[in-house]
Design a protein around this motif. Structure first.
Motif, PDB file in Angstrom:
ATOM      1  N   THR A 102       0.846  -1.195   0.000  1.00 30.00           N
ATOM      2  CA  THR A 102       0.000   0.000   0.000  1.00 30.00           C
ATOM      3  C   THR A 102       0.883   1.248   0.000  1.00 30.00           C
ATOM      4  OG1 THR A 102      -0.179   0.054   2.421  1.00 30.00           O
ATOM      5  CG2 THR A 102      -1.867  -1.185   1.223  1.00 30.00           C
ATOM      6  N   SER A 103       1.111   1.772  -1.169  1.00 29.21           N
ATOM      7  CA  SER A 103       1.938   2.953  -1.372  1.00 29.21           C
ATOM      8  C   SER A 103       1.051   4.196  -1.347  1.00 29.21           C
ATOM      9  CB  SER A 103       2.693   2.824  -2.702  1.00 29.21           C
ATOM     10  OG  SER A 103       3.625   3.867  -2.871  1.00 29.21           O
ATOM     11  N   LEU A 104       1.534   5.277  -1.923  1.00 31.54           N
ATOM     12  CA  LEU A 104       0.805   6.550  -1.960  1.00 31.54           C
ATOM     13  C   LEU A 104       0.443   6.897  -3.397  1.00 31.54           C
ATOM     14  CD1 LEU A 104      -0.077   9.152  -0.328  1.00 31.54           C
ATOM     15  CD2 LEU A 104       2.142  10.109  -0.958  1.00 31.54           C
ATOM     16  N   LEU A 105      -0.708   7.512  -3.565  1.00 31.80           N
ATOM     17  CA  LEU A 105      -1.192   7.900  -4.881  1.00 31.80           C
ATOM     18  C   LEU A 105      -0.113   8.644  -5.672  1.00 31.80           C
ATOM     19  CD1 LEU A 105      -3.818   7.957  -6.647  1.00 31.80           C
ATOM     20  CD2 LEU A 105      -4.264  10.213  -5.666  1.00 31.80           C
ATOM     21  N   HIS A 106       0.171   8.136  -6.875  1.00 29.70           N
ATOM     22  CA  HIS A 106       1.186   8.730  -7.754  1.00 29.70           C
ATOM     23  C   HIS A 106       2.493   8.985  -7.002  1.00 29.70           C
ATOM     24  CE1 HIS A 106      -1.730   9.116 -10.952  1.00 29.70           C
ATOM     25  NE2 HIS A 106      -2.546   9.772 -10.161  1.00 29.70           N
ATOM     26  N   ALA A 107       2.924   7.977  -6.244  1.00 28.82           N
ATOM     27  CA  ALA A 107       4.107   8.138  -5.382  1.00 28.82           C
ATOM     28  C   ALA A 107       5.333   8.598  -6.159  1.00 28.82           C
ATOM     29  CB  ALA A 107       4.410   6.823  -4.669  1.00 28.82           C
ATOM     30  N   ASP A 108       5.448   8.161  -7.401  1.00 24.02           N
ATOM     31  CA  ASP A 108       6.649   8.500  -8.176  1.00 24.02           C
ATOM     32  C   ASP A 108       6.744   9.981  -8.511  1.00 24.02           C
ATOM     33  OD1 ASP A 108       4.373   8.100  -9.758  1.00 24.02           O
ATOM     34  OD2 ASP A 108       5.524   7.452 -11.508  1.00 24.02           O
ATOM     35  N   THR A 109       5.613  10.675  -8.563  1.00 28.60           N
ATOM     36  CA  THR A 109       5.618  12.102  -8.915  1.00 28.60           C
ATOM     37  C   THR A 109       4.983  12.986  -7.842  1.00 28.60           C
ATOM     38  OG1 THR A 109       3.507  11.865 -10.087  1.00 28.60           O
ATOM     39  CG2 THR A 109       5.529  11.592 -11.383  1.00 28.60           C
ATOM     40  N   SER A 110       4.549  12.398  -6.745  1.00 28.07           N
ATOM     41  CA  SER A 110       3.805  13.135  -5.725  1.00 28.07           C
ATOM     42  C   SER A 110       4.632  14.258  -5.100  1.00 28.07           C
ATOM     43  CB  SER A 110       3.352  12.179  -4.614  1.00 28.07           C
ATOM     44  OG  SER A 110       2.737  12.901  -3.554  1.00 28.07           O
ATOM     45  N   PRO A 111       4.008  15.426  -4.870  1.00 27.87           N
ATOM     46  CA  PRO A 111       4.708  16.525  -4.201  1.00 27.87           C
ATOM     47  C   PRO A 111       4.691  16.398  -2.680  1.00 27.87           C
ATOM     48  CG  PRO A 111       2.522  17.250  -4.840  1.00 27.87           C
ATOM     49  CD  PRO A 111       2.673  15.850  -5.370  1.00 27.87           C
ATOM     50  N   LEU A 112       3.983  15.408  -2.135  1.00 27.06           N
ATOM     51  CA  LEU A 112       3.881  15.260  -0.691  1.00 27.06           C
ATOM     52  C   LEU A 112       5.175  14.705  -0.103  1.00 27.06           C
ATOM     53  CD1 LEU A 112       0.841  15.267  -1.671  1.00 27.06           C
ATOM     54  CD2 LEU A 112       0.359  13.901   0.376  1.00 27.06           C
ATOM     55  N   GLN A 113       5.604  15.259   1.035  1.00 29.04           N
ATOM     56  CA  GLN A 113       6.779  14.727   1.725  1.00 29.04           C
ATOM     57  C   GLN A 113       6.586  13.254   2.076  1.00 29.04           C
ATOM     58  OE1 GLN A 113       7.954  17.005   5.158  1.00 29.04           O
ATOM     59  NE2 GLN A 113       8.105  18.929   4.019  1.00 29.04           N
ATOM     60  N   LEU A 114       5.355  12.873   2.378  1.00 28.10           N
ATOM     61  CA  LEU A 114       5.061  11.491   2.745  1.00 28.10           C
ATOM     62  C   LEU A 114       5.429  10.501   1.644  1.00 28.10           C
ATOM     63  CD1 LEU A 114       1.592  11.736   4.538  1.00 28.10           C
ATOM     64  CD2 LEU A 114       3.755  11.024   5.559  1.00 28.10           C
ATOM     65  N   ALA A 115       5.546  10.979   0.431  1.00 30.37           N
ATOM     66  CA  ALA A 115       5.819  10.086  -0.698  1.00 30.37           C
ATOM     67  C   ALA A 115       7.234   9.520  -0.665  1.00 30.37           C
ATOM     68  CB  ALA A 115       5.587  10.812  -2.012  1.00 30.37           C
ATOM     69  N   GLN A 116       8.160  10.201  -0.001  1.00 34.27           N
ATOM     70  CA  GLN A 116       9.563   9.801  -0.070  1.00 34.27           C
ATOM     71  C   GLN A 116       9.784   8.360   0.398  1.00 34.27           C
ATOM     72  OE1 GLN A 116      12.116  11.165  -1.557  1.00 34.27           O
ATOM     73  NE2 GLN A 116      13.402   9.429  -0.950  1.00 34.27           N
ATOM     74  N   GLU A 117       9.255   8.014   1.556  1.00 29.52           N
ATOM     75  CA  GLU A 117       9.462   6.653   2.066  1.00 29.52           C
ATOM     76  C   GLU A 117       8.725   5.627   1.212  1.00 29.52           C
ATOM     77  OE1 GLU A 117      10.375   6.478   6.677  1.00 29.52           O
ATOM     78  OE2 GLU A 117       8.527   7.594   6.307  1.00 29.52           O
ATOM     79  N   HIS A 118       7.631   6.031   0.607  1.00 30.99           N
ATOM     80  CA  HIS A 118       6.935   5.124  -0.306  1.00 30.99           C
ATOM     81  C   HIS A 118       7.773   4.884  -1.560  1.00 30.99           C
ATOM     82  CE1 HIS A 118       3.265   4.803   2.011  1.00 30.99           C
ATOM     83  NE2 HIS A 118       3.187   6.126   2.103  1.00 30.99           N
ATOM     84  N   ARG A 119       8.391   5.947  -2.070  1.00 27.65           N
ATOM     85  CA  ARG A 119       9.277   5.775  -3.233  1.00 27.65           C
ATOM     86  C   ARG A 119      10.444   4.858  -2.887  1.00 27.65           C
ATOM     87  NH1 ARG A 119       7.817  11.353  -4.609  1.00 27.65           N
ATOM     88  NH2 ARG A 119       9.413  12.189  -3.204  1.00 27.65           N
ATOM     89  N   GLU A 120      10.999   5.044  -1.699  1.00 24.52           N
ATOM     90  CA  GLU A 120      12.102   4.191  -1.272  1.00 24.52           C
ATOM     91  C   GLU A 120      11.666   2.728  -1.200  1.00 24.52           C
ATOM     92  OE1 GLU A 120      13.820   5.640   2.372  1.00 24.52           O
ATOM     93  OE2 GLU A 120      13.916   7.692   1.630  1.00 24.52           O
ATOM     94  N   THR A 121      10.474   2.500  -0.672  1.00 27.95           N
ATOM     95  CA  THR A 121       9.967   1.129  -0.572  1.00 27.95           C
ATOM     96  C   THR A 121       9.708   0.536  -1.949  1.00 27.95           C
ATOM     97  OG1 THR A 121       8.949   1.635   1.573  1.00 27.95           O
ATOM     98  CG2 THR A 121       8.169  -0.333   0.424  1.00 27.95           C
ATOM     99  N   GLU A 122       9.141   1.334  -2.842  1.00 30.87           N
ATOM    100  CA  GLU A 122       8.911   0.839  -4.204  1.00 30.87           C
ATOM    101  C   GLU A 122      10.230   0.460  -4.869  1.00 30.87           C
ATOM    102  OE1 GLU A 122       6.523   3.412  -6.577  1.00 30.87           O
ATOM    103  OE2 GLU A 122       4.793   3.346  -5.226  1.00 30.87           O
ATOM    104  N   GLN A 123      11.271   1.250  -4.622  1.00 30.59           N
ATOM    105  CA  GLN A 123      12.579   0.937  -5.191  1.00 30.59           C
ATOM    106  C   GLN A 123      13.151  -0.333  -4.576  1.00 30.59           C
ATOM    107  OE1 GLN A 123      14.068   2.683  -7.822  1.00 30.59           O
ATOM    108  NE2 GLN A 123      15.253   0.766  -7.810  1.00 30.59           N
TER     109      GLN A 123
END
Length: 282
Positions: A102-123
């Protein structure tokens, strides 16, 4: 077997409820931190296994025999990436066939700070070689319903989202979509951008709350710093207040909007409307 982390949490509980409509209880594994909170799940015939995101050994034990795993992202902001790495490594070591995250909506391009850890997890997932599917969840409508009493008391919904559109959905909506993905075959490599069918602004939320409650409520748009200060003054810890304010700013930039209707496509029915959620909250 299908395993769900955070199974006694609000989203985890809804996912299990949805899965039980499609799968026998003995095919489900509830991974929990506190076994006493999972008594009702055990009584249904669901396997309950105790493991914390930070306990590598317990995670490996909990995942033995699991074919599909739903990794519900940790709630501990700042520690998520390390905790998720533990789960991913345990899944690789135990031969899990598919991990849904369960990541964040459009995690790869999201402007939200919360997206960073989701991007790391996706990677991490991409690097692990583990077959996986990304469930990029938007905002829960419940996040806003929790502020309804204060809005009615003060006549104001404060924020810094401007006129940014928010395509929220209920936890039940996200849970039903996750259960459907876990029940389908050939999901590895897919990315689902999950959001509500209906998008709205905080101004529109205030107007709908006014219309529904009969009490006038207005949206007060603020700068991010002032909104963070307001939240902190209301009792929220400073770092959490800053994250919420940043998320509002992200919404103003389109970070919480999506109009592809992927939840309702998966579930076969519309997502819960904002009006329905408001009526339930009232």
């Amino acid at each position: 077997m299908i395993a769900i982390t955070g199974a006694t949490g609000q989203l985890g509980h809804e996912v299990i409820t949805a899965l039980l409509k499609k799968h026998p209880p003995e095919s489900l594994v509830a991974i929990v931190r506190n076994q006493s909170k999972a008594q009702s799940l055990a009584e249904k015939g669901i396997h309950v296994r105790v493991a914390d995101y930070s306990d590598k050994d317990a995670l490996r034990t909990a995942l033995v025999g699991v074919e599909k795993l739903l990794l519900i992202s940790s709630s501990e902001v700042g520690q998520r990436a390390a905790q998720h790495r533990n789960v991913i490594e345990a899944a690789v070591q135990t031969g899990v066939g598919l991990l849904a995250y369960t990541s964040l909506l459009h995690a790869d391009t999201s402007p939200l700070q919360l997206a960073q850890e989701h991007r790391e997890t996706e990677q991490m997932l991409a690097d692990s070689g583990l077959p996986h599917v990304l469930l990029r969840n938007g905002w829960y409508t419940e996040n806003y319903m929790a502020s309804v009493p204060a809005a009615l008391a003060h006549g104001v919904i404060p924020g810094c989202a401007g006129e940014g559109k928010i395509a929220s959905a209920s936890r039940k909506d996200y849970a039903e979509a996750a259960a459907q993905v876990l029940s389908l075959e050939n999901q590895a490599g897919k990315i689902y951008e999950l959001a509500g069918d209906e998008a709205w602004t905080l101004s529109e939320l205030a107007q709908l709350l006014s219309d529904t409650s009969g009490k006038q409520v207005a949206y007060q748009n603020m700068c991010e710093a002032d909104y963070a200060a307001l939240l902190e003054g209301a009792g929220l810890p400073g770092p959490f207040a800053a994250i919420l304010a940043d998320s509002d700013t992200g919404a103003s930039k389109g970070g919480l909007f999506d109009d592809t209707h992927q939840i309702s496509t998966l579930t076969g029915h519309p997502t819960t409307s904002l009006l329905t959620s408001l009526k339930n909250a009232l």
